[in-house]
Scaffold this active site. Structure first.
Site, PDB file in Angstrom:
ATOM      1  CD  GLN A  19      -2.778  -1.110   2.186  1.00 55.37           C
ATOM      2  OE1 GLN A  19      -2.791  -2.046   3.212  1.00 55.37           O
ATOM      3  NE2 GLN A  19      -4.168  -0.481   2.277  1.00 55.37           N
ATOM      4  CD  GLU A 155      -7.771  -6.929   7.944  1.00 54.30           C
ATOM      5  OE1 GLU A 155      -7.916  -6.904   6.583  1.00 54.30           O
ATOM      6  OE2 GLU A 155      -8.019  -5.629   8.675  1.00 54.30           O
TER       7      GLU A 155
HETATM    8  O1  IFM Z   1      -6.096  -0.930   4.119  1.00 54.38           O
HETATM    9  C1  IFM Z   1      -6.689  -1.865   4.751  1.00 54.38           C
HETATM   10  C2  IFM Z   1      -5.682  -2.911   5.453  1.00 54.38           C
HETATM   11  O2  IFM Z   1      -4.685  -3.120   4.202  1.00 54.38           O
HETATM   12  C3  IFM Z   1      -6.117  -3.990   6.116  1.00 54.38           C
HETATM   13  N1  IFM Z   1      -7.356  -3.607   6.909  1.00 54.38           N
HETATM   14  C4  IFM Z   1      -8.228  -2.707   6.715  1.00 54.38           C
HETATM   15  C5  IFM Z   1      -7.561  -1.353   6.088  1.00 54.38           C
HETATM   16  C6  IFM Z   1      -8.624  -0.528   5.550  1.00 54.38           C
HETATM   17  O3  IFM Z   1      -9.477  -0.698   4.676  1.00 54.38           O
END
Ligand code: IFM
Length: 408
Positions: A19, A155
């Site tokens: 990201q 996650e």
């Molecule tokens: O950007 C994501 C992250 O990569 C994982 N958890 C939720 C965030 C927001 O959507």
């Protein structure tokens, strides 16, 4: 009543490699972006691959004392079995930059992305997926000296939900599963199908992730002295009238298999953003409200405390680290208000006896939100042409909370 947090409580911000780094060209996500219509490209992202020093300095100068970032498996092992010493040294430099700045590094070993070669060989469903991941984890451990907090995966429950949805779509294409989105479905059925697209995760897939996590955890324990856990997306789900049974079903596959899989870990990463109701048919859409976030979710800072209580109960008392909590908004005042309310709730859970070790806000930088640049979750704005970082008032606000170790 005082809102002081426990001594040694960590205050920080979280990020993820794909990201923010830019040009993560050997990953499955990069490959997907190039061929999926409607997806923004990650491109140079925030160029944090080169500018991590500046990012860590901004975080530390604001008063925060911990930084969660991820190693990119596809950089470290771009070709199966061939590990890049240079990339391992790169991630070691990020660890060192944290330690030199007095910042506690929290390292995620896998945050959604995998190497493209791994994806092409069947991804997590391949029979040898666990061995491949464990082999990578063993290499990653060679640069973890002095790192106290390690999450094997981010996650896995969202990864399982995506795999479940893909499996259903596949079955539908084969004609063995009837999708409500087929042409004769009513509008309501279509809406329900789309809102429930990622609501479910097959518990079998969850159990597979638990086995993979436990194997990786054993490697981290053997090779380092770090605390090890994983991070779970918490839905803070509640039952609408008549939705109790459906709630139990959805929550088991999508969350509880994973919370249960945390038993025996040194900590569990809790990640919460909003709350949602479940009725007899599935997730109820977020109510339409001007307060809703840029990703369409309801403004629910209370979701953090709800998630922590649920995690504490189902894990049977595994120490909690808040590894993500935040809001996609253009309005930084709203971000401060949301975070303040979320932290008030978190403080309540500590008073109730939950062992919470720290709070890491999502996220440090406005970044690539998996296919989109529009949702801004960051404490710092980033100019995507020049990469100039501009801290928002929320960064200073959270830094002040950290310095006081208390809410004002
Ligand atoms: O950007 C994501 C992250 O990569 C994982 N958890 C939720 C965030 C927001 O959507």
């Amino acid at each position: 009543m005082t809102t002081a947090f426990p001594n040694g409580f960590l205050w920080g911000a979280s990020t993820a490699g794909h990201q923010i780094e830019g040009n993560n060209v050997n990953s499955d996500w990069w490959a997907r972006e190039q061929v999926t219509p409607g997806m923004d490209l990650s491109g140079d992202a925030c160029d944090s691959y080169h500018r991590y020093g500046e990012d860590i300095a901004l975080l530390a100068e604001a008063g925060l004392d911990s930084y969660r970032f991820s190693f990119e498996w596809s950089r470290i092992e771009p070709i199966e079995g061939r590990f890049s010493r240079a990339e391992l040294a790169h991630y070691r430099r990020i660890v060192d930059a944290c330690l030199e700045a007095g910042v506690t590094p929290v390292v995620t070993l896998q945050h959604f992305t995998t190497p493209q070669w791994f994806a092409e060989a069947g991804g997590w469903s391949a029979p040898d997926a666990s061995d491949k991941f464990a082999r990578y984890v063993a290499e990653a451990c060679t640069v973890l000296d002095g790192v106290e907090w390690v999450a094997t995966m981010n996650e896995p429950n969202m990864q399982a939900a995506i795999m479940t949805a893909m499996k259903r779509m596949q079955q539908s294409a084969d004609g063995s599963w009837t999708s409500p989105t087929v042409e004769h479905a009513t509008d309501e059925e279509r809406q329900r199908a789309s809102r429930n697209f990622l609501a479910n995760a097959d518990p079998e897939i969850g159990r597979m992730f638990v086995r993979i996590h436990h194997a990786a955890r054993a490697v981290v324990r053997e090779k380092t002295s770090a605390k090890v856990g994983w991070t779970i997306a918490a839905g803070a789900l509640t039952a609408a009238p008549g939705g109790e049974e459906k709630l139990a079903e959805i929550r088991y596959g999508k969350e509880d298999v994973f919370w249960e899989g945390s038993r025996g870990d040194d900590f569990v990463g809790v990640q919460a953003y909003s709350s949602q109701e479940v009725d007899a048919h599935g997730l109820v859409p977020h109510p339409v409200s001007p307060d809703n976030t840029l990703v369409g979710t309801a403004y629910r800072p209370d979701s953090l405390a709800m998630a922590v209580r649920h995690a504490w109960e189902v894990t049977g008392g595994v120490p909690v680290l808040i590894t993500e909590n935040g809001i996609a908004t253009k309005d930084d005042e709203q971000r401060i208000r949301y975070t303040d309310e979320a932290l008030q709730g978190l403080h309540d859970t500590i008073e109730e006896g939950v062992d919470v070790r720290g709070y890491l806000h999502w996220t440090l930088l406005d970044n690539y939100e998996w296919g989109h640049w529009e949702p801004t979750f960051g404490l710092i704005a980033v100019d995507r042409e020049t990469f100039v970082r501009t801290p928002k008032p929320s960064l200073g606000w959270l830094g002040d909370v950290a310095r006081r170790n208390a809410l004002a």
